[in-house]
Design a protein around this motif. Structure first.
Motif, mmCIF file in Angstrom:
data_model
loop_
_atom_site.group_PDB
_atom_site.id
_atom_site.type_symbol
_atom_site.label_atom_id
_atom_site.label_comp_id
_atom_site.label_asym_id
_atom_site.label_seq_id
_atom_site.Cartn_x
_atom_site.Cartn_y
_atom_site.Cartn_z
ATOM 1 N N ALA A 1 0.816 -1.221 0.000
ATOM 2 C CA ALA A 1 0.000 0.000 0.000
ATOM 3 C C ALA A 1 0.848 1.269 0.000
ATOM 4 N N LEU A 2 2.056 1.183 -0.548
ATOM 5 C CA LEU A 2 2.918 2.356 -0.647
ATOM 6 C C LEU A 2 3.080 2.824 -2.087
ATOM 7 N N GLY A 3 2.273 2.259 -2.983
ATOM 8 C CA GLY A 3 2.343 2.651 -4.374
ATOM 9 C C GLY A 3 1.599 3.950 -4.621
ATOM 10 N N GLY A 4 1.890 4.575 -5.747
ATOM 11 C CA GLY A 4 1.213 5.816 -6.103
ATOM 12 C C GLY A 4 1.755 6.366 -7.401
ATOM 13 N N LYS A 5 1.107 7.401 -7.891
ATOM 14 C CA LYS A 5 1.539 7.968 -9.169
ATOM 15 C C LYS A 5 2.791 8.818 -8.993
ATOM 16 N N LEU A 6 3.492 9.002 -10.087
ATOM 17 C CA LEU A 6 4.737 9.757 -10.097
ATOM 18 C C LEU A 6 4.496 11.111 -10.736
ATOM 19 N N GLY A 7 4.876 12.165 -10.057
ATOM 20 C CA GLY A 7 4.594 13.499 -10.565
ATOM 21 C C GLY A 7 3.090 13.709 -10.651
ATOM 22 N N ASN A 8 2.638 14.334 -11.762
ATOM 23 C CA ASN A 8 1.195 14.530 -11.924
ATOM 24 C C ASN A 8 0.499 13.313 -12.519
ATOM 25 N N GLY A 9 1.300 12.285 -12.891
ATOM 26 C CA GLY A 9 0.733 11.054 -13.413
ATOM 27 C C GLY A 9 0.231 11.138 -14.833
ATOM 28 N N ARG A 10 0.414 12.268 -15.493
ATOM 29 C CA ARG A 10 -0.128 12.449 -16.844
ATOM 30 C C ARG A 10 0.813 11.952 -17.926
ATOM 31 N N GLN A 11 2.041 11.587 -17.563
ATOM 32 C CA GLN A 11 3.003 11.139 -18.571
ATOM 33 C C GLN A 11 2.598 9.775 -19.139
ATOM 34 N N TRP A 12 2.762 9.629 -20.440
ATOM 35 C CA TRP A 12 2.426 8.377 -21.127
ATOM 36 C C TRP A 12 3.545 7.367 -20.946
ATOM 37 N N TRP A 13 3.159 6.141 -20.602
ATOM 38 C CA TRP A 13 4.103 5.033 -20.471
ATOM 39 C C TRP A 13 3.792 3.991 -21.550
ATOM 40 N N PRO A 14 4.653 3.856 -22.545
ATOM 41 C CA PRO A 14 4.467 2.809 -23.553
ATOM 42 C C PRO A 14 4.966 1.476 -23.009
ATOM 43 N N TRP A 15 4.115 0.495 -22.922
ATOM 44 C CA TRP A 15 4.443 -0.768 -22.269
ATOM 45 C C TRP A 15 4.303 -1.911 -23.270
ATOM 46 N N ILE A 16 4.839 -3.067 -22.898
ATOM 47 C CA ILE A 16 4.690 -4.281 -23.694
ATOM 48 C C ILE A 16 4.932 -5.483 -22.781
ATOM 49 N N SER A 17 4.202 -6.552 -23.004
ATOM 50 C CA SER A 17 4.407 -7.764 -22.198
ATOM 51 C C SER A 17 5.659 -8.494 -22.672
ATOM 52 N N SER B 1 -3.190 -0.967 -8.419
ATOM 53 C CA SER B 1 -3.962 -0.969 -7.179
ATOM 54 C C SER B 1 -5.136 -1.940 -7.264
ATOM 55 N N ARG B 2 -5.847 -1.908 -8.387
ATOM 56 C CA ARG B 2 -7.008 -2.778 -8.562
ATOM 57 C C ARG B 2 -6.585 -4.247 -8.639
ATOM 58 N N THR B 3 -5.508 -4.522 -9.355
ATOM 59 C CA THR B 3 -5.058 -5.904 -9.528
ATOM 60 C C THR B 3 -4.640 -6.525 -8.201
ATOM 61 N N LEU B 4 -3.925 -5.753 -7.390
ATOM 62 C CA LEU B 4 -3.415 -6.267 -6.119
ATOM 63 C C LEU B 4 -4.370 -6.037 -4.954
ATOM 64 N N SER B 5 -5.493 -5.360 -5.229
ATOM 65 C CA SER B 5 -6.475 -5.046 -4.173
ATOM 66 C C SER B 5 -5.818 -4.308 -3.010
ATOM 67 N N ARG B 6 -5.017 -3.333 -3.361
ATOM 68 C CA ARG B 6 -4.344 -2.506 -2.371
ATOM 69 C C ARG B 6 -4.560 -1.035 -2.722
ATOM 70 N N PRO B 7 -4.706 -0.172 -1.737
ATOM 71 C CA PRO B 7 -4.824 1.259 -2.042
ATOM 72 C C PRO B 7 -3.512 1.806 -2.579
ATOM 73 N N ALA B 8 -3.611 2.847 -3.369
ATOM 74 C CA ALA B 8 -2.418 3.509 -3.906
ATOM 75 C C ALA B 8 -2.585 5.008 -3.698
ATOM 76 N N TRP B 9 -2.475 5.421 -2.445
ATOM 77 C CA TRP B 9 -2.760 6.793 -2.067
ATOM 78 C C TRP B 9 -1.573 7.732 -2.268
ATOM 79 N N PHE B 10 -0.391 7.178 -2.291
ATOM 80 C CA PHE B 10 0.788 8.031 -2.297
ATOM 81 C C PHE B 10 1.014 8.675 -3.672
ATOM 82 N N GLN B 11 1.568 9.845 -3.632
ATOM 83 C CA GLN B 11 2.024 10.511 -4.831
ATOM 84 C C GLN B 11 3.420 11.046 -4.571
ATOM 85 N N VAL B 12 4.317 10.777 -5.495
ATOM 86 C CA VAL B 12 5.684 11.291 -5.359
ATOM 87 C C VAL B 12 5.794 12.534 -6.233
#
Length: 311
Positions: A185-201, A240-251
């Motif tokens: 429960a220490l996760g959270g968005k980075l900065g304003n969270g608006r940055q795009w993250w291109p991901w791939i499995s 947060s949804r996948t792990l069923s944990r809150p993600a209240w923090f913001q860095v």
């Protein structure tokens, strides 16, 4: 085919070798230590740092895949660290390209790892393989990295630059770094969270590399991303949804810049809304197009087919 792989001990390389062997290819591996004559995969020594590589020992090679380069994340970038990041990529790519070009019968294709960092911080701009390079250390590194394969191009080898996005896998990379904070429960968005993250499995990375071996019409840059990039704030919500944990923090961005410096700015706060136009046009089929699906598979599921299939 007989395929040469460098960087085979890493997350991508080890899974790639396993898949290539399963698909019936013969794999030979470049290593930076004394080769093990009893290894199940044939090994050949090289030393990119000192330019040492006797390619005459390789024999005939049909294709080569180069995955070299030290990690860009984990700590602040000192001048020495930046030099190591850049030179580990440029020197090894140049050495391998020159060696392959000098073979009596050069391979038909060389696939070299690159990164979407090529585009720099581009905000909301949609990015394809036709987009020009951006600015910053990672963009400059990627430009030099890709140019280091010129010797292979000039020898008539089809050169592909696989510009990797954020690889999502429980085996390492981004997910390995953020999993514990989110689980506690220490996760959270980075900065304003608006940055795009291109991901791939990871399965799509492996399938994509295998796919490109047989695509004779494709050369140059190829974005290795899912068709659906997400903002950092959406990534946070899905974790947060996948792990069923809150993600209240913001860095806050100033804290990231203070603690991590240039590395934090370019890897955590940078925005690349990159799309895989070349793979899509070639008919590649993704195993995972939705981030929620791959997060569930990597974080929750224990058994199922992760890899899918591309013919």
């Amino acid at each position: 085919m007989r395929i040469l792989v460098s960087g085979g001990s890493g997350m991508v390389g080890s899974n790639l070798i396993e898949t290539l062997v399963y698909d019936g290819h013969q794999v030979v591996q470049l290593v930076r230590r004394e080769p093990n004559p009893d290894a199940p995969i044939a090994e050949f020594a090289w030393d990119p740092e000192h330019g040492a590589f006797d390619s005459r020992m390789l024999g005939s090679i049909d294709a080569a895949i180069h995955l070299g380069g030290v990690s860009i994340a984990g700590s602040r970038w000192s001048a020495e660290r930046k030099l190591l990041i850049r030179e580990s990529r440029v020197r090894s790519t140049r050495l391998l390209s020159q060696a392959l070009a000098g073979l009596p019968s050069p391979p038909k294709v060389l696939i070299v790892a690159s990164a979407v960092g090529f585009y720099g911080d581009r905000g909301e701009e949609p990015l394809t393989e036709e987009s020009p390079p951006g600015e910053g250390f990672l963009a400059d590194t990627a430009i030099r990295w890709e140019s280091a394969a010129d010797a292979a191009r000039e020898a008539g080898i089809r050169v592909v630059h696989a510009r990797f996005g954020l690889i999502i896998s429980r085996q390492g990379g981004l997910l390995a770094k953020v999993r514990v904070p989110f689980q506690t429960a220490l996760g959270g968005k980075l900065g304003n969270g608006r940055q795009w993250w291109p991901w791939i499995s990871l399965p799509d990375v492996i399938n994509g590399l295998s796919f490109l071996l047989g695509q004779d019409a494709i050369s140059g840059p190829v974005n290795f991303t899912a068709p659906t990039p997400v903002r950092n704030e959406e990534f946070t919500k899905l974790m947060s949804r996948t792990l069923s944990r809150p993600a209240w923090f913001q860095v806050p961005a100033p804290i990231i810049k203070l603690v991590f410096g240039e590395m934090g700015e370019e890897t955590m706060l940078s925005s690349q809304r990159a799309f895989p136009e070349t793979l899509r046009a070639a008919g590649f089929e993704w195993v995972y197009e939705n981030l929620s699906d791959v997060l569930y598979q990597e974080l929750i599921a224990t058994r199922s087919d992760r890899w899918g299939h591309n013919s």
